[in-house]
Design an enzyme around this catalytic site. Structure first.
Site, PDB file in Angstrom:
ATOM      1  N   GLN A 144      -9.634   9.440  -4.894  1.00  0.00           N
ATOM      2  CA  GLN A 144      -9.323  10.080  -3.604  1.00  0.00           C
ATOM      3  C   GLN A 144     -10.491  10.900  -3.042  1.00  0.00           C
ATOM      4  OE1 GLN A 144      -5.957  10.778  -1.494  1.00  0.00           O
ATOM      5  NE2 GLN A 144      -7.898  10.901  -0.385  1.00  0.00           N
ATOM      6  N   HIS A 187       0.843  -1.213   0.000  1.00  0.00           N
ATOM      7  CA  HIS A 187       0.000   0.000   0.000  1.00  0.00           C
ATOM      8  C   HIS A 187       0.870   1.251   0.000  1.00  0.00           C
ATOM      9  CE1 HIS A 187      -3.913   2.026   1.022  1.00  0.00           C
ATOM     10  NE2 HIS A 187      -3.040   2.998   1.198  1.00  0.00           N
ATOM     11  N   HIS A 227      -9.265   1.760   0.152  1.00  0.00           N
ATOM     12  CA  HIS A 227      -9.125   2.438   1.422  1.00  0.00           C
ATOM     13  C   HIS A 227     -10.478   2.231   2.098  1.00  0.00           C
ATOM     14  CE1 HIS A 227      -5.739   4.316  -0.526  1.00  0.00           C
ATOM     15  NE2 HIS A 227      -5.419   4.966   0.571  1.00  0.00           N
ATOM     16  N   ASP A 276       2.508   3.205   2.864  1.00  0.00           N
ATOM     17  CA  ASP A 276       1.458   4.202   2.616  1.00  0.00           C
ATOM     18  C   ASP A 276       2.034   5.532   2.108  1.00  0.00           C
ATOM     19  OD1 ASP A 276      -1.083   5.271   2.395  1.00  0.00           O
ATOM     20  OD2 ASP A 276      -1.526   5.267   4.530  1.00  0.00           O
ATOM     21  N   GLU A 283     -10.996   4.137   6.998  1.00  0.00           N
ATOM     22  CA  GLU A 283      -9.826   4.819   7.577  1.00  0.00           C
ATOM     23  C   GLU A 283     -10.364   5.957   8.440  1.00  0.00           C
ATOM     24  OE1 GLU A 283      -6.974   6.484   4.864  1.00  0.00           O
ATOM     25  OE2 GLU A 283      -5.506   6.842   6.459  1.00  0.00           O
ATOM     26  N   HIS A 342       1.455   5.435  -2.025  1.00  0.00           N
ATOM     27  CA  HIS A 342       0.938   6.514  -2.887  1.00  0.00           C
ATOM     28  C   HIS A 342       2.114   7.152  -3.609  1.00  0.00           C
ATOM     29  CE1 HIS A 342      -3.214   6.583  -1.285  1.00  0.00           C
ATOM     30  NE2 HIS A 342      -2.608   6.022  -0.255  1.00  0.00           N
TER      31      HIS A 342
HETATM   32 FE   FE2 Z   1      -3.420   5.119   1.506  1.00  0.00          FE
END
Ligand code: FE2
Length: 423
Positions: A150, A55, A208, A307, A211, A57
């Site tokens: 996102q 995971h 996701h 992440d 979270e 970005h």
């Molecule tokens: Fe993430």
């Protein structure tokens, strides 16, 4: 290539590993070196399959401070900050930062990364940049891309079409962010439509999911339901799952078997979860990381992700999956021998299962991908953030580093040399 005298993660010592045609041809003590083979003395150090990050970005990485830093440190300010940065992004800068991060990764034995890429930009600038990066790093690093809405696939106008366009362009995995949709109901609808889209296109799913510190954020239940309903077992991942930290124990006792039945993988992101969760608490502050030991005990595959590295959400990080494992170990209090080993697996074999990597592992017939760590065991590798002495992919050396040690010359004591001090 013949690697001599390695220790393996399962504790076997004095093992030799022979590479032929990019694959592991033999793995046992006392192998003879074929004529012309390069022989590497592992010196009894730990030989591991490479690190895998489930995971990340990569479109945001190394952008720390652009256009400003995250003052509150919260997830929501990070998302707002990313929104400010997006219009300023250029493809060249995205590619350059991602390639730099991939160099960091390879140097630390991290040879496969699943990265989310934001599709809430009608230009799909980041998607095109990371597809270019995937093509350029392919000879040395496996980059898997997740189409990540996102700002919410339902909440953000045009996001669904853009997500489909990203998949058309060759993005590998369907992403989502149900807890960021406007309502619980829209979150559940997003899970349904994204799972159906993945089933239609025979693609994996990685969302996701929950979270949040809200104990009533239960999109993982919906994700497990649709995975099971659509026959997506083994192809669906719930990332973060931090609300599970705060859920009622009785509800979790029902949820875990449903996740197991649905073959859903779980990913915790220890560095980010311990940093971003509990921000609305006074004291005591919740840790917020999902229930890793309980998920594992229920037979669910759990990986750890990095992440973020130097981006709107996290001001630190270096691509070191041993740092990720160390944080996971502490936050989940997995300090037993078995727990520490599970944390090492969470950044290697478990993540490889999540990415569905072919030929991964230290077995005859597997790809000759491995990392030599200056440590005697997985627990010691985590404890010392062990130096990566050698990184090999398909039998080719990608990175080398000298052994580290400290020479002590203490008054009244004989001189000595110690590697455990050389961190
Ligand atoms: Fe993430």
């Amino acid at each position: 290539m013949l690697i001599r005298n390695a220790t393996l993660p399962d504790g076997r010592q004095g093992v030799d590993l022979l590479v032929r045609d990019g694959r592991i041809a033999a793995l046992q003590p006392g192998l003879a070196a074929p004529e012309g083979a390069t022989v590497v003395d592992a010196g009894g150090w730990l030989l591991s399959p490479p690190f895998v990050d489930a995971h990340f970005h990569m479109d945001a990485t190394l952008s720390y401070g652009l256009p400003r830093v995250n003052a509150s440190g919260t997830l929501l300010e990070g998302i707002a900050l990313w929104g400010e940065l997006k219009p300023q992004l250029t493809q060249e800068a995205l590619v350059e930062r991602a390639l730099q991060y991939c160099d960091w990764a390879v140097a630390q034995g991290l040879l496969a990364i699943r990265s989310h890429v934001d599709v809430c930009d009608p230009r799909l600038l980041a998607v095109e940049a990371l597809l270019e990066v995937r093509r350029r790093v392919a000879p040395y690093l496996e980059l898997q891309l997740v189409a990540f809405p996102q700002d919410g696939v339902l909440r953000s106008p045009g996001a669904l079409d853009q997500l489909k366009r990203a998949l058309d362009l060759g993005v590998d995995v369907v992403g989502g962010i149900p807890h960021f949709e406007r309502t619980m109901d829209e979150g559940a609808q997003s899970v349904r439509l994204l799972c159906e889209l993945a089933a239609e296109r025979a693609l994996p799913v990685d969302m996701h999911c929950d979270e949040s510190d809200d104990p009533l954020s239960r999109h993982i239940e919906t994700l497990a339901f649709h995975s099971q309903r659509l026959g997506l077992q083994g192809r669906v991942t719930g990332s973060h799952l931090t609300s599970m930290h705060s859920m009622d124990n009785y509800y979790v006792s029902k949820l875990l078997p449903l996740m197991r039945e649905a073959g859903v993988h779980a990913v915790a992101n220890p560095l980010i979860n311990i940093t971003l969760q509990g921000r609305h608490d006074s004291y005591p502050k919740r840790r917020g990381m999902t229930r890793v030991p309980e998920l594992l005990a229920a037979g669910i595959n759990v990986g750890f992700g990095h992440d973020c590295v130097l981006d709107p959400w996290y001001s630190l990080g270096s691509g070191d999956m041993l740092e990720v494992a160390a944080m996971g170990l502490h936050v989940a209090q997995m300090t037993s021998q078995q727990g520490m080993r599970q944390c090492f697996d969470a950044v290697t074999v478990n993540n490889a299962r999540i990415l569905g990597l072919d030929g991964y592992g230290l077995e005859v017939g597997c790809r000759a991908d491995f990392v030599l760590l200056q440590a005697r065991s997985p627990a010691e590798a985590i404890r010392l953030r062990a130096p990566r002495l050698l990184v090999v992919r398909g039998g080719h050396v990608l990175a080398r580093a000298p052994e580290r040690q400290v020479a002590l010359q203490l008054p009244g004591r004989p001189p000595s040399v110690d590697f455990t001090l050389a961190r």
